[in-house]
Write a protein that holds these residues in place. Sequence first.
Motif, PDB file in Angstrom:
ATOM      1  N   ASP A  43       2.286 -25.066  -6.600  1.00 30.27           N
ATOM      2  CA  ASP A  43       2.634 -24.707  -7.975  1.00 30.27           C
ATOM      3  C   ASP A  43       1.447 -24.115  -8.724  1.00 30.27           C
ATOM      4  O   ASP A  43       1.095 -24.534  -9.828  1.00 30.27           O
ATOM      5  CB  ASP A  43       3.186 -25.919  -8.736  1.00 30.27           C
ATOM      6  N   VAL A  44       0.815 -23.110  -8.083  1.00 29.02           N
ATOM      7  CA  VAL A  44      -0.267 -22.394  -8.756  1.00 29.02           C
ATOM      8  C   VAL A  44       0.301 -21.616  -9.940  1.00 29.02           C
ATOM      9  O   VAL A  44       1.507 -21.367 -10.034  1.00 29.02           O
ATOM     10  CB  VAL A  44      -0.986 -21.445  -7.781  1.00 29.02           C
ATOM     11  N   ALA A  45      -0.579 -21.246 -10.861  1.00 27.80           N
ATOM     12  CA  ALA A  45      -0.137 -20.581 -12.093  1.00 27.80           C
ATOM     13  C   ALA A  45       0.450 -19.206 -11.812  1.00 27.80           C
ATOM     14  O   ALA A  45       1.355 -18.749 -12.526  1.00 27.80           O
ATOM     15  CB  ALA A  45      -1.296 -20.459 -13.078  1.00 27.80           C
ATOM     16  N   PHE A  46      -0.054 -18.543 -10.800  1.00 29.18           N
ATOM     17  CA  PHE A  46       0.445 -17.222 -10.418  1.00 29.18           C
ATOM     18  C   PHE A  46       0.021 -16.951  -8.985  1.00 29.18           C
ATOM     19  O   PHE A  46      -0.906 -17.591  -8.461  1.00 29.18           O
ATOM     20  CB  PHE A  46      -0.093 -16.128 -11.344  1.00 29.18           C
ATOM     21  N   LEU A  47       0.702 -16.016  -8.334  1.00 23.94           N
ATOM     22  CA  LEU A  47       0.299 -15.538  -7.022  1.00 23.94           C
ATOM     23  C   LEU A  47      -0.476 -14.240  -7.198  1.00 23.94           C
ATOM     24  O   LEU A  47      -0.213 -13.469  -8.117  1.00 23.94           O
ATOM     25  CB  LEU A  47       1.519 -15.313  -6.133  1.00 23.94           C
ATOM     26  N   LYS A  48      -1.420 -14.003  -6.334  1.00 21.94           N
ATOM     27  CA  LYS A  48      -2.266 -12.813  -6.434  1.00 21.94           C
ATOM     28  C   LYS A  48      -2.188 -12.023  -5.136  1.00 21.94           C
ATOM     29  O   LYS A  48      -2.358 -12.565  -4.045  1.00 21.94           O
ATOM     30  CB  LYS A  48      -3.719 -13.223  -6.705  1.00 21.94           C
ATOM     31  N   ILE A  49      -1.904 -10.730  -5.275  1.00 25.76           N
ATOM     32  CA  ILE A  49      -1.895  -9.811  -4.134  1.00 25.76           C
ATOM     33  C   ILE A  49      -3.156  -8.973  -4.222  1.00 25.76           C
ATOM     34  O   ILE A  49      -3.378  -8.253  -5.210  1.00 25.76           O
ATOM     35  CB  ILE A  49      -0.648  -8.915  -4.146  1.00 25.76           C
ATOM     36  N   ALA A  50      -3.991  -9.055  -3.212  1.00 30.89           N
ATOM     37  CA  ALA A  50      -5.267  -8.343  -3.213  1.00 30.89           C
ATOM     38  C   ALA A  50      -5.065  -6.857  -2.973  1.00 30.89           C
ATOM     39  O   ALA A  50      -4.058  -6.420  -2.401  1.00 30.89           O
ATOM     40  CB  ALA A  50      -6.182  -8.932  -2.147  1.00 30.89           C
ATOM     41  N   SER A  51      -6.052  -6.081  -3.382  1.00 30.77           N
ATOM     42  CA  SER A  51      -5.987  -4.630  -3.202  1.00 30.77           C
ATOM     43  C   SER A  51      -5.808  -4.244  -1.738  1.00 30.77           C
ATOM     44  O   SER A  51      -5.187  -3.225  -1.426  1.00 30.77           O
ATOM     45  CB  SER A  51      -7.253  -3.974  -3.751  1.00 30.77           C
ATOM     46  N   GLN A  52      -6.339  -5.052  -0.818  1.00 27.41           N
ATOM     47  CA  GLN A  52      -6.221  -4.727   0.603  1.00 27.41           C
ATOM     48  C   GLN A  52      -4.769  -4.724   1.072  1.00 27.41           C
ATOM     49  O   GLN A  52      -4.446  -4.149   2.114  1.00 27.41           O
ATOM     50  CB  GLN A  52      -7.016  -5.731   1.434  1.00 27.41           C
ATOM     51  N   ASP A  53      -3.862  -5.330   0.279  1.00 29.66           N
ATOM     52  CA  ASP A  53      -2.466  -5.443   0.709  1.00 29.66           C
ATOM     53  C   ASP A  53      -1.502  -4.594  -0.109  1.00 29.66           C
ATOM     54  O   ASP A  53      -0.276  -4.746   0.036  1.00 29.66           O
ATOM     55  CB  ASP A  53      -2.031  -6.911   0.636  1.00 29.66           C
ATOM     56  N   THR A  54      -2.019  -3.693  -0.926  1.00 32.91           N
ATOM     57  CA  THR A  54      -1.119  -2.848  -1.720  1.00 32.91           C
ATOM     58  C   THR A  54      -0.243  -1.974  -0.834  1.00 32.91           C
ATOM     59  O   THR A  54       0.858  -1.571  -1.240  1.00 32.91           O
ATOM     60  CB  THR A  54      -1.934  -1.970  -2.701  1.00 32.91           C
ATOM     61  N   ASP A  55      -0.701  -1.685   0.387  1.00 32.12           N
ATOM     62  CA  ASP A  55       0.093  -0.865   1.315  1.00 32.12           C
ATOM     63  C   ASP A  55       0.842  -1.734   2.339  1.00 32.12           C
ATOM     64  O   ASP A  55       1.161  -1.284   3.434  1.00 32.12           O
ATOM     65  CB  ASP A  55      -0.806   0.150   2.035  1.00 32.12           C
ATOM     66  N   HIS A  56       1.151  -2.967   1.954  1.00 31.74           N
ATOM     67  CA  HIS A  56       1.797  -3.926   2.859  1.00 31.74           C
ATOM     68  C   HIS A  56       3.113  -4.386   2.217  1.00 31.74           C
ATOM     69  O   HIS A  56       3.239  -5.523   1.764  1.00 31.74           O
ATOM     70  CB  HIS A  56       0.846  -5.107   3.064  1.00 31.74           C
TER      71      HIS A  56
END
Length: 348
Positions: free
Chosen positions: A124-137
């Motif tokens: 139950d983290v406050a938000f999930l974070k998608i790193a720049s390395q995965d923008t094309d995933h």
Amino acid sequence: MGEGHLPYVIAEIGANHNGDMALAREMISAAKDCGCDAVKFQLWGRHTAHTESYIKKLSAQKKLGDVDLATPELGLGTVADQLEKFQCTQDQHVELKQYADGLGIDFSSTALTEEDIDFLAELDVAFLKIASQDTDHPYFIRYIAEKEMPTILSTGLSNWAEIEEAVECFRPDYMHNLCLMHVVSLYPPEDRLINLRKMDSMRQLFGVPVGYSDHSIGFSVPLAAVTLGAAAIEKHFTLDKNMPGWDHKVSADPSEMRIICSEARRIHAALGSPNPLLSPDEVKKADHFRRSIITTTLIRKGDTITLDKLFFKRPGIGIKPNELRYVVNRVAKRDIEADELVNWDDLV
């Protein structure tokens, strides 16, 4: 995050804890004291971040750009040693989340696998974070979007088509959870490469809140981003820029982070409304600072008031200068002394 809300300031601790959980707790406490809204860590292991062949290749190097791939001060001779030391395990995340909760500061982390995303959702983290390395995933992004949690998507390294494809993973059902982050994935970038105005384009194109993840030195650029409407500011955080490790040199120390937090909120308050009404305090100020129509000479009862007999002085409690045309050529109802305010009751 977004319109009408204060900028959400995230202290990106990342791997700056150097594998020391006592230091990690100290950093969480310092971030809270600075006024940050959240701390963020990274959830990865040696075997989820890189291939073994790539680790071997990096281990033969001392640097990758400006990043030291050995930390002899900590007894770490290669990047392989660093990866083992600097990782933050699931159990450590549980410990640190509990500590952050006790201090009243939001906690989150960046994960690289579906298993770890599941773990963070359960935590139950406050938000999930998608790193720049995965923008094309897109497959990984869609998996995260379907968690139906607030999600921050960094856009470093990405062209417009890749950002569009990433955002498409949230359409149509999950867009309300998305905040994009403008990022330049250089450590640090030259000022001319930062292009903060890109945030405006991102807001217009995608219709979601847009923040800024900063890798510059100091606090000027993130505060400029707040001025341009950044919904969130993410900044690497350290207790000491001279500590050994990957990101300390480009991180904000507590004195800088304190400025970012306090001044971001001050800037947000100062931006205010595009269509403000005059405040009551300013209305009162007008009585003292504006001018009224006054006489330059004695005007007798029955005299016609001509322009040459009038002037304009403080206070602003009489007839206003922009009402002059309603005074000139009127007849005085009484004697009006020189240097006296003219009032409507003085006119026939």
